[in-house]
Design a protein around this motif. Structure first.
Motif, PDB file in Angstrom:
ATOM      1  N   ILE B  45      41.815   0.511 108.639  1.00  0.00           N
ATOM      2  CA  ILE B  45      41.990   1.336 109.662  1.00  0.00           C
ATOM      3  C   ILE B  45      42.440   0.743 110.977  1.00  0.00           C
ATOM      4  N   SER B  46      41.596  -0.558 111.255  1.00  0.00           N
ATOM      5  CA  SER B  46      41.825  -1.433 112.394  1.00  0.00           C
ATOM      6  C   SER B  46      43.222  -1.897 112.453  1.00  0.00           C
ATOM      7  N   THR B  47      43.832  -2.288 111.149  1.00  0.00           N
ATOM      8  CA  THR B  47      45.184  -2.947 111.296  1.00  0.00           C
ATOM      9  C   THR B  47      46.243  -1.789 111.302  1.00  0.00           C
ATOM     10  N   SER B  48      45.855  -0.599 110.744  1.00  0.00           N
ATOM     11  CA  SER B  48      46.993   0.360 111.007  1.00  0.00           C
ATOM     12  C   SER B  48      47.133   1.154 112.259  1.00  0.00           C
ATOM     13  N   VAL B  49      45.878   0.870 113.018  1.00  0.00           N
ATOM     14  CA  VAL B  49      45.922   1.399 114.493  1.00  0.00           C
ATOM     15  C   VAL B  49      46.602   0.339 115.358  1.00  0.00           C
ATOM     16  N   ALA B  50      46.609  -0.887 114.957  1.00  0.00           N
ATOM     17  CA  ALA B  50      47.056  -1.853 115.903  1.00  0.00           C
ATOM     18  C   ALA B  50      48.517  -1.334 116.716  1.00  0.00           C
ATOM     19  N   ILE B  51      49.551  -1.144 115.871  1.00  0.00           N
ATOM     20  CA  ILE B  51      50.683  -1.009 116.472  1.00  0.00           C
ATOM     21  C   ILE B  51      50.931   0.503 117.194  1.00  0.00           C
ATOM     22  N   ILE B  52      50.285   1.492 116.598  1.00  0.00           N
ATOM     23  CA  ILE B  52      50.234   2.707 117.340  1.00  0.00           C
ATOM     24  C   ILE B  52      49.486   2.596 118.568  1.00  0.00           C
ATOM     25  N   LEU B  53      48.363   1.905 118.510  1.00  0.00           N
ATOM     26  CA  LEU B  53      47.649   1.837 119.979  1.00  0.00           C
ATOM     27  C   LEU B  53      48.408   1.151 120.942  1.00  0.00           C
ATOM     28  N   LEU B  54      49.020   0.421 120.635  1.00  0.00           N
ATOM     29  CA  LEU B  54      49.868  -0.301 121.833  1.00  0.00           C
ATOM     30  C   LEU B  54      50.847   0.567 122.296  1.00  0.00           C
ATOM     31  N   ILE B  55      51.472   1.320 121.415  1.00  0.00           N
ATOM     32  CA  ILE B  55      52.686   2.375 122.012  1.00  0.00           C
ATOM     33  C   ILE B  55      51.721   3.341 122.844  1.00  0.00           C
ATOM     34  N   ALA B  56      50.802   3.748 122.088  1.00  0.00           N
ATOM     35  CA  ALA B  56      50.072   4.919 122.857  1.00  0.00           C
ATOM     36  C   ALA B  56      49.612   4.667 124.075  1.00  0.00           C
ATOM     37  N   ILE B  57      49.007   3.360 124.395  1.00  0.00           N
ATOM     38  CA  ILE B  57      48.656   2.918 125.896  1.00  0.00           C
ATOM     39  C   ILE B  57      49.821   2.945 126.691  1.00  0.00           C
ATOM     40  N   GLY B  58      51.014   2.503 126.318  1.00  0.00           N
ATOM     41  CA  GLY B  58      52.167   2.402 127.169  1.00  0.00           C
ATOM     42  C   GLY B  58      52.391   3.846 127.533  1.00  0.00           C
ATOM     43  N   GLN B  59      52.395   4.716 126.298  1.00  0.00           N
ATOM     44  CA  GLN B  59      52.590   6.197 126.533  1.00  0.00           C
ATOM     45  C   GLN B  59      51.724   7.027 127.656  1.00  0.00           C
ATOM     46  N   ALA B  60      50.403   6.583 127.382  1.00  0.00           N
ATOM     47  CA  ALA B  60      49.357   7.162 128.371  1.00  0.00           C
ATOM     48  C   ALA B  60      49.773   6.736 129.778  1.00  0.00           C
ATOM     49  N   LEU B  61      50.279   5.531 130.066  1.00  0.00           N
ATOM     50  CA  LEU B  61      50.468   5.001 131.413  1.00  0.00           C
ATOM     51  C   LEU B  61      51.620   6.035 131.889  1.00  0.00           C
ATOM     52  N   VAL B  62      52.715   6.422 131.154  1.00  0.00           N
ATOM     53  CA  VAL B  62      53.743   7.186 131.672  1.00  0.00           C
ATOM     54  C   VAL B  62      53.090   8.729 131.704  1.00  0.00           C
ATOM     55  N   VAL B  63      52.310   8.852 130.786  1.00  0.00           N
ATOM     56  CA  VAL B  63      51.886  10.547 130.829  1.00  0.00           C
ATOM     57  C   VAL B  63      51.116  10.807 132.355  1.00  0.00           C
ATOM     58  N   ILE B  64      50.358   9.849 132.523  1.00  0.00           N
ATOM     59  CA  ILE B  64      49.452   9.875 133.539  1.00  0.00           C
ATOM     60  C   ILE B  64      50.158  10.030 134.788  1.00  0.00           C
ATOM     61  N   THR B  65      51.503   9.665 135.035  1.00  0.00           N
ATOM     62  CA  THR B  65      52.425   9.708 136.266  1.00  0.00           C
ATOM     63  C   THR B  65      52.916  11.097 136.108  1.00  0.00           C
ATOM     64  N   ARG B  66      52.613  11.985 135.281  1.00  0.00           N
ATOM     65  CA  ARG B  66      53.361  13.267 135.002  1.00  0.00           C
ATOM     66  C   ARG B  66      54.813  13.221 134.455  1.00  0.00           C
ATOM     67  N   ASN B  67      54.951  11.974 133.398  1.00  0.00           N
ATOM     68  CA  ASN B  67      56.207  11.821 132.767  1.00  0.00           C
ATOM     69  C   ASN B  67      56.133  11.892 131.402  1.00  0.00           C
ATOM     70  N   ILE B  68      56.925  11.592 130.597  1.00  0.00           N
ATOM     71  CA  ILE B  68      56.732  11.223 129.178  1.00  0.00           C
ATOM     72  C   ILE B  68      57.849  10.373 128.734  1.00  0.00           C
ATOM     73  N   ASP B  69      57.558   9.502 127.597  1.00  0.00           N
ATOM     74  CA  ASP B  69      58.514   8.741 127.250  1.00  0.00           C
ATOM     75  C   ASP B  69      58.720   8.786 125.608  1.00  0.00           C
ATOM     76  N   LEU B  70      59.809   9.412 125.256  1.00  0.00           N
ATOM     77  CA  LEU B  70      60.170   9.865 123.928  1.00  0.00           C
ATOM     78  C   LEU B  70      61.074   8.789 123.253  1.00  0.00           C
ATOM     79  N   SER B  71      61.204   7.529 124.081  1.00  0.00           N
ATOM     80  CA  SER B  71      61.991   6.737 123.500  1.00  0.00           C
ATOM     81  C   SER B  71      61.213   5.676 122.946  1.00  0.00           C
ATOM     82  N   VAL B  72      60.125   5.669 122.942  1.00  0.00           N
ATOM     83  CA  VAL B  72      59.235   4.480 122.490  1.00  0.00           C
ATOM     84  C   VAL B  72      59.597   4.087 121.134  1.00  0.00           C
ATOM     85  N   GLY B  73      59.912   5.163 120.160  1.00  0.00           N
ATOM     86  CA  GLY B  73      60.077   4.792 118.431  1.00  0.00           C
ATOM     87  C   GLY B  73      61.549   3.909 118.704  1.00  0.00           C
TER      88      GLY B  73
END
Ligand SMILES: Nc1ncnc2c1ncn2[C@@H]1O[C@H](COP(=O)(O)OP(=O)(O)OP(=O)(O)O)[C@@H](O)[C@H]1O
Ligand SMILES: Nc1ncnc2c1ncn2[C@@H]1O[C@H](COP(=O)(O)OP(=O)(O)OP(=O)(O)O)[C@@H](O)[C@H]1O
Ligand SMILES: [Mg+2]
Ligand SMILES: [Mg+2]
Lengths: 323, 350, 506, 320
Positions: B45-73
């Motif tokens: 689980i720790s290894t499979s979380v690694a990639i998506i966690l990085l993306i999710a953190i970036g996504q969170a930063l964007v969502v916190i500013t009331r935006n969304i980033d659908l281009s991350v994939g």
């Protein structure tokens, strides 16, 4: 007396893969281009396809557009199952022939003929044999397929299960079939899940080029290559390192270049009316020799041209093929 | 009722509720799956979380500013491919240069998003729906149907996923997981300690007020997209290392996965609030459910997705309800202290 | 008494003009602010006051005119620029960050506090700022739970925490009660003594006379007059504002015998919010709720309207006990509630005036098939535009583009249209000008005369004294007593509300 | 209001340009057959897009529609295989759509979860249920009359689905822009709190919309099944992004409260014509999606840039 193609006619042809952007279909395109040049076709050879995300709807759309444009023949690697049937039938009615390759229309409706890379039953046997070789004839193994909707994979798995009923494979057990949706991440995780779920697993058989590399990489990363091997259908260039280091000692594939070439010849002949496209038609396909149309024994209906054979790759021949 | 509830910050409450839900899920699967509480499961689980966690953190930063980033994939796929291509051409590049290149590439793509959203004033969902398609198109055109293969990559890249930073007993802390955790820690510290980072919350909380308070909202939003791009780029590199074989479909679907992880992690989709700990828990929760379902003997392959959907729903509902309950408990306690005269009056009494 | 000011003006506006699409909000306005003066700016709703200050703070750019700061011409491109120049403002509509805590809200604009957050110091500093305002507020609380008045407090604290040369306050007292107003005035005077120029916008004329050194009047976007406070009288000021003379408060019609008992409330409480509320209300009677900010008057209104139903106690309408668990249920019983927070709870800002006015009585506009009769809707809006004197060139305008006072009128119109039996007004004249206030009071009196039972929640004591038949005083969620208006004095109400006098003395 | 009119004008111009270029590029473009095909090929998406318009104007989102289409199709196939006559299966599937919508509505309005979370979970969940029903099978062999519904013209040259689209458009147009319900949809989208404080039964409006959304999605799933006369687990996979793209291009604000069905109709016409024109010009695959992505961005960006350029002409009046 096999029919030979008349060069220099004008036939507009559309090569329609499952989707754009991956190697095997591009190789088929190259084969078709080769034949196109060879036959001095005055018409156009188009290579158009949908995106992976929109494959089914996209194929239907392109089929319909091709009929509207009045193309002479669509060469289809079908990813849409029978959903393509109405549009293929409409195309046929509008005078556009539909020749399938790589993956047929299951019900064969709307399809003139299917150019089969190999006999689907043979693939089943070869996969069973590779498994037998690698596992030494006994133990548990599992299948990692593409999606549950992938018609080829389903046909090959069914054929393999039939083959496994033979005496020779009596000590081998197929314990699970899972799907990695032809995405690296999912396939990788599913492969590891198989390992955890089945303590005595000895082999993962992946009849899909994405699945097989992902599974091999997963076994390599987790240091499992000694206990659990990977096999199936894969592209030599992608598999070479895993074959050489023993993670995937054996896998099979056919030539997509040849498949494209043969499909082109078959379609050209049918579109020019040189052969009607019925069972018993015999024809010359350039450098590949003589082929004939026969009933497809692996489907309930439909005809096929059987290309064959395919190559089993191992440490001896994979490096050469990967070049 | 206990006194500590009163002093607990609402965000802490939120995280606690989520952690409880995660614990429940783990307990449940522990009772269903043999050898569940093992180091191997942790490593998986720790290894499979690694990639998506990085993306999710970036996504969170964007969502916190009331935006969304659908281009991350698409950014993940694009960087994975281009960096792979770079490595094939120049296998001797220093690892740090490679990582920097991946992040720079991601940052550049994020900058395009950020420019369009912040300075072009185009809604984020429109911009990133567009670049989701555009970046993927660029990748397809650039790759010309060639794929990156493991055989052509330098050894250190191929071996990175199995590289272990250190082990505690059988528990391996893999390098990729450590990278993700490290990023999570840095971002967590930044979001709670860094003055400039607090502006992300301000802008997401009330953009009009932010403008009036003299916050350069454009720059803040732009920065959030830059960071999201950079982290997606880093994730692209890890993706390359992990799967080795990169085709044009690489990273497909990460946009919805990251949004799911972020909202399950309690980041308000309408901006203004959210914590990195929440995101880590949310990502882990989704991943634990997914990974456990694939190992649950009772569940056939065809039942998995239906159960995954339902379990996510139930987990979030449990989290919502628990959070609401704890909050009510907290308020009630405050009021009873108030009428008993033991708590300081909340307002002026003259 | 103000000394003659000799220092050069700190901020000078000359010939400022500004138009929005079809509205000329300001035309050729000039204004000088001296250091160490409190300068009042008054005018009717829509006169252009807020627009003028938004030009000073860089929110809007003037179409014409110049701004000089201490003699040098400046362009104020945005609010950051204004802050750098030492100009800060408290806006009419509180602008807080609901997800940040109070302390962060206060210090969000400070840019010289180092790279890292020092939460402890932040909270301490915030506490002391809040304490300066004479309010106790937990600075760790998220701003999302704050009442409008508390939000206003946060805004004020934010502005005064900045080191400014010019402080602009756009109706800072609109939702404060006398007690907090006094504290705010004290602060304004302190700032003045420190040499700050304070521009003070208000519709409460008594504040102008208590606080200001000079007063400027705007009317229809034009500068009418600027005079030392010593040279004006209230009547003259009103004449300048309105262009004619206006009676201040409509004298209350002699409290005749009231009608039937409409509402009977006994032992009403909502757990953790308020408790022990009980009163009777007759048709044609006006009951005012008085109390300090946060004394939970609003919450009683919300309970009666079913937004946050009471947890214990009984509500009887016409002698029958009723359960009010939703606004729909309340409206079915003929109850209307005019919220104090028009921006968040009262009006759909992006929708036109027509749609806002018809919203609560849509049902009456529906023809066959549930379709809206648009002509009737338009007529409805026009009727209220006339009656309430809503200043707009078209009722199709988005409500968000109206001035604050006119928005208030639209919200009143929405509820008047439902023709309720029991009408609850929460701060009904918040932010509306003297003329309009008189109109609203007249409307309330009219409604009462027509037999509507009325509750008015108000922080404006003169308003309470003018409107009420009886006054209910709240303190910290408890009912402290009910007076007949004949027995009430402002001092009596205040001391009960602040707890300076034991409850039983009422 | 005037902003919206301007937006629709812009869309109209884009549409006109698309049509002119298309007909210049390909003589086939303006044939009736092609025009009907162009609708037919995406008809299910655009039917769902109409309903999605209301959901988004209401300030919510339904990401589960495509999975619901898949579930409806698979449920139909599954029932048919069980021997249920198609005529009976159809109402059952439509009821399933209502049920699915009600299921979403439950979590959103009763539990109070954001619709994005709920429908994202059900995007996975409904698809999973479809999988349970058909596993790895493909189902065909539906009765002729059923397939004809999806393929044969019903009225003149128009197939059934196109009529459904037209009727649904008119119904929703009236509901959204003329009825009291539609007004409430706008108000809630603007501010759910204001609506609540005005006595609007917010949960009921939301629930109705999600139920309707489930219903329309299941109807679209059936129409799709009839059109392709076959069912598989991946029916309509990934359609949600296309659907949302069309709605947003139509000028509907993702934050709710703004947008019109006319705008969405224009955006649908643009996307369909553009797709068709590109397909006729043999531009397919990613290039096609890329162009639509670019159009989506440019359609908002260019007017913005033009506006600020115009404003900067008059120095210092950047409207906020
Ligand atoms: N953004 C805008 N767009 C269009 N018109 C506007 C805008 N902002 C203000 N106006 C108009 O400009 C005029 C002046 O408004 P302003 O808010 O300055 O009035 P005010 O004097 O502050 O009134 P109040 O006392 O009611 O707050 C009004 O007619 C108003 O409708
Ligand atoms: N601690 C709190 N958390 C959340 N909401 C609160 C809190 N305190 C008050 N509110 C809300 O703010 C609104 C006004 O509350 P309150 O009853 O304190 O107002 P009031 O007595 O009328 O005083 P004010 O003059 O501040 O309006 C109500 O909706 C109430 O529920
Ligand atoms: Mg104002
Ligand atoms: Mg109040």
């Amino acid at each position: 007396e096999p029919v030979t193609a008349t060069k220099g006619e004008s036939v507009n042809m559309v090569l329609l893969p499952k989707f754009l952007g991956i190697l095997p279909f591009d190789q088929a395109h190259r084969g078709a281009q080769e034949a196109h040049a060879e036959l001095e076709n005055k018409g156009e050879l188009l290579y158009v396809g949908p995106t992976p995300e929109n494959s089914v709807a996209g194929q239907i759309e392109i089929m319909t557009t091709a009929a509207t444009q009045g193309q002479d023949v669509v060469m289809l690697s079908n990813n849409s199952g029978d959903q393509i049937v109405p549009s293929a039938q409409a195309a046929q009615e509008a005078g556009t022939k539909v020749v399938t390759w790589d993956s047929p229309i299951p019900s064969a409706e709307g399809e003139t003929v299917f150019v089969a890379q190999v006999d689907f039953n043979d693939i089943g046997v070869v996969m069973a044999d590779m498994a037998h070789n690698i596992m030494g004839g006994e133990g548990e193994f599992a299948i990692l397929s593409a999606t549950p909707d992938a018609a080829n994979q389903n046909a090959w798995i069914a054929a393999m299960e039939r083959a496994l009923e033979g005496e020779k494979y009596a000590n081998m057990t197929l314990v699970d079939t899972v799907y990695g949706d032809d995405q690296s991440e999912l396939s990788y995780n599913r492969a590891l899940a198989l390992v955890d779920k089945h303590a005595n697993l000895k082999l993962i058989m992946a009849p899909t080029s994405v699945g097989i590399v992902s599974a091999a990489k997963a076994m390599q990363d987790e240091g499992l290559c000694d206990e659990i091997k990977v096999s199936g259908l894969g592209v030599p260039a992608e598999m070479v390192s895993y074959t050489m280091n023993g993670c995937a000692p054996e896998f099979a594939l056919w030539s997509f270049v040849d498949l494209g070439y043969l499909t082109y010849y078959t379609s050209y002949l049918i579109a020019t009316g040189a052969i009607p496209g019925n069972v018993g038609d015999e024809f010359e396909a350039g450098r590949m020799g003589t082929f004939s149309i026969e009933e497809d024994p692996t489907r309930d209906a439909g005809n096929r041209v059987l290309m064959g054979p395919f190559t089993v790759y191992n440490a001896d021949n994979v490096e050469a093929a990967a070049q | 009722m206990t006194g500590w509830l009163q002093s607990v910050h609402p965000q802490t409450l939120r995280v606690t509720a989520l952690a409880l839900v995660l614990a429940l899920v783990i307990l449940f699967f522990g009772s269903q799956i043999d050898n569940y509480y093992t180091a191997r499961m942790f490593n998986r689980i720790s290894t499979s979380v690694a990639i998506i966690l990085l993306i999710a953190i970036g996504q969170a930063l964007v969502v916190i500013t009331r935006n969304i980033d659908l281009s991350v994939g698409s950014i993940v796929g694009f960087t994975a491919y281009l960096v792979g291509d770079l490595l094939v051409a120049q296998p001797d590049l220093h690892p740090l240069v490679v990582v920097a290149a991946a992040m720079a590439l991601g940052t550049a793509l994020g900058a395009v998003n950020g420019l369009l959203v912040a300075y072009g004033r185009v809604p984020a969902i429109i911009v990133t729906l567009g670049t989701l398609a555009l970046y993927r198109t660029l990748l397809v055109e650039y790759s010309d149907a060639r794929s990156i293969t493991t055989a052509n990559l330098p050894k250190w890249v191929v071996e990175l996923p199995q590289a272990t930073l250190f082990s505690i007993g059988n528990l391996d802390i893999r390098v990729t997981f450590a990278i993700a955790l490290g990023v999570a820690l840095v971002v967590h510290l930044a979001l709670t300690r860094l003055r400039a980072a607090r502006r992300l919350y301000a802008v997401g909380s009330n953009p009009d007020a932010a403008a009036i308070a003299g916050i350069n909202a454009e720059r803040v939003v732009f920065t959030a997209f830059l960071l999201s791009g950079a982290l997606a780029g880093l994730a692209g590199f890890v993706f390359l290392a992990r799967f080795g074989n990169i085709t044009v479909v690489a990273g497909l679907g990460f946009e919805l996965k990251s949004v799911a992880a972020v909202v399950v992690g309690g980041v308000n989709i309408f901006g203004g609030s959210g914590t990195v700990i929440g995101v880590v828990l949310g990502t882990t929760l989704v991943d634990v459910i997914d990974n456990s379902l694939t190992r649950w003997a009772l569940v056939s392959e065809f039942w998995r997705d239906a159960l995954l959907g339902m379990l996510i729903l139930i987990a979030v509902a449990a989290d919502t309800l628990m959070n609401r309950y704890l909050d009510r408990l907290r308020r009630r306690r405050h009021m009873s202290e108030l009428s008993a005269g033991t708590a300081p009056l909340p307002r002026e009494t003259g | 008494m103000p000394e003659p000011v000799l220092a050069p003006p700190v901020l000078t506006l000359a010939g400022v003009a500004k138009s929005f699409a079809l509205t000329a909000a300001l035309a050729d306005v000039s204004l000088e602010l001296m250091p160490g003066e409190i300068h009042a700016l008054v005018g009717e709703n829509g006169a252009g006051k807020s627009t003028l200050i938004k030009i000073m703070t860089g929110v809007h750019q003037p179409d014409e005119g110049t701004i000089r700061l201490a003699g040098t011409a400046v362009t104020i491109t945005d609010t950051q620029a204004a802050q750098r120049l030492g100009i800060a403002a408290i806006y009419q509509e509180p602008m807080v960050f609901p997800d940040l805590d109070v302390a962060e809200n206060i210090f969000i604009s400070h840019r010289d506090q180092g790279l890292l957050m020092d939460w402890r110091r932040l909270h301490e500093a915030a506490s002391s700022q809040i304490a300066r305002l004479g309010v106790t507020l937990d600075v760790r609380r998220a701003a999302s739970g704050l009442t409008l008045a508390e939000q206003q407090t946060v805004e004020i604290a934010r502005a005064i925490s900045l080191d400014v040369k010019v402080l602009i306050m756009d109706e800072p007292t609109a939702s404060l009660s006398a007690h907090e107003v006094a504290r705010l005035m004290a602060i304004a005077r302190t700032l003045k003594d420190q040499g700050v120029a304070v521009l003070y916008i208000t519709h409460r004329l008594e504040e102008v006379f208590e606080l200001a050194d000079r007063v400027t009047v705007l009317r229809d976007g034009r500068h009418i007059s600027t005079r030392p406070i010593t040279e004006v009288t209230p009547d003259a000021l009103v004449r300048d504002m309105v262009g004619r003379a206006v009676d201040h408060f409509v004298p209350k019609a002699a409290a005749g015998p009231h009608g039937e008992l409409v509402l009977r409330v006994r032992g009403l409480a909502r757990e953790g919010v308020f408790t022990g509320v009980g009163f009777d209300l007759h048709a044609g009677e006006v009951l005012c709720f008085s109390g300090l900010v946060g004394s939970r008057r609003t919450d009683i209104g919300l309970a009666l309207f079913g937004i946050q139903p009471a947890t214990t106690g009984t509500i009887e309408l016409d002698g029958r006990a009723v359960l009010i668990e939703s606004p729909e249920a309340a409206m079915r019983h003929g109850i209307a509630y005019v919220s104090e927070d028009r921006r968040k709870l009262g009006l759909a800002m992006a929708l036109p005036i027509t749609a806002n006015i018809s919203l609560a009585s849509l049902r009456r506009l529906l023809g066959k098939l549930g379709l809206i009769d648009r002509r009737a809707e338009l007529a409805m809006a026009e009727k209220h535009k006339e009656r309430l004197n809503i200043r707009t060139h078209s009722v199709a305008l988005e409500v968000g583009k109206l001035s604050g006072g006119n928005q208030q009128k639209v919200m009143l119109a929405k509820w008047l249209e439902t023709e309720p039996r029991l009408l609850i007004f929460d701060e009904p004249t918040r932010g509306i000008d003297v003329g309009a206030k008189t109109e609203v009071h007249a409307i309330i009196n009219d409604l009462a005369a027509q037999g509507v039972a009325i509750i008015v929640i108000s922080s404006d004591l003169p308003e309470v004294m003018a409107l009420a038949d009886r006054v209910l005083v709240m303190r910290e969620g408890r009912q402290m007593g009910i007076f007949a208006i004949e027995d009430a004095t402002p001092e009596g109400i205040m001391s009960l509300a602040t707890g300076e006098r034991p409850a039983d003395a009422a | 209001m005037r902003r919206l009119v301007r937006w629709e004008l812009l869309l109209l111009v884009i549409l006109a340009v698309t049509i002119v270029i298309n007909s210049a590029m390909s003589p086939m473009f303006l044939t009736i057959g092609n025009q009907i095909n162009l609708f037919q090929l995406s008809i299910e998406k655009i039917i769902v897009a109409l309903m999605m318009t209301l959901v988004i104007i209401n300030g919510e989102i339904d990401l589960s529609v495509a999975s619901m289409m898949g579930l409806a199709a698979c449920a139909f196939g599954w029932l048919f295989q069980l021997g249920v006559p198609a005529g009976v299966a159809i109402p059952m599937v439509l009821a399933l759509g209502l049920l699915g919508g009600a299921f979403n509505a439950f979590w959103i309005t009763v539990i109070g979860m954001p619709s994005l979370v709920v429908t994202l979970a059900m995007l996975i969940g409904f698809r999973g249920m479809a999988r349970i029903l058909v596993e790895d099978r493909g189902i065909t062999g539906f009765p002729e009359w059923f397939n004809a519904l999806g393929q044969q013209p019903i009225l003149g040259p128009l197939p059934l689905a196109l009529l459904v689209f037209a009727v649904l458009f008119v119904i929703l147009l009236v509901v959204l822009h003329r009825s009291g319900f539609g007004r409430k949809v706008y108000v809630i989208g603007n501010s759910a709190e204001v609506a609540r404080y005005s006595g609007v039964a917010v949960p009921r409006v939301k629930a109705l919309l999600f139920i309707a959304s489930g219903f329309v999605a299941s109807l679209a799933g059936l129409l799709y099944t009839a059109r392709v006369s076959a069912v598989r687990g991946d029916v309509a996979l990934g359609f949600e992004l296309d659907i949302i793209t069309m709605v947003l291009l139509g000028g509907v604000s993702i934050f709710g409260g703004k947008g019109t069905l006319w705008g969405v109709l224009l955006s649908i016409l643009i996307v369909l014509n553009l797709r068709n024109g590109m397909a006729l010009a043999n531009i397919t695959g990613h290039l096609q999606t890329g162009v639509i992505g670019l159009l989506l961005i440019l359609s908002v960006l260019v007017p913005n840039l033009v506006q600020s350029a115009r404003l900067s002409f008059r120095p210092g009046s950047a409207a906020r």
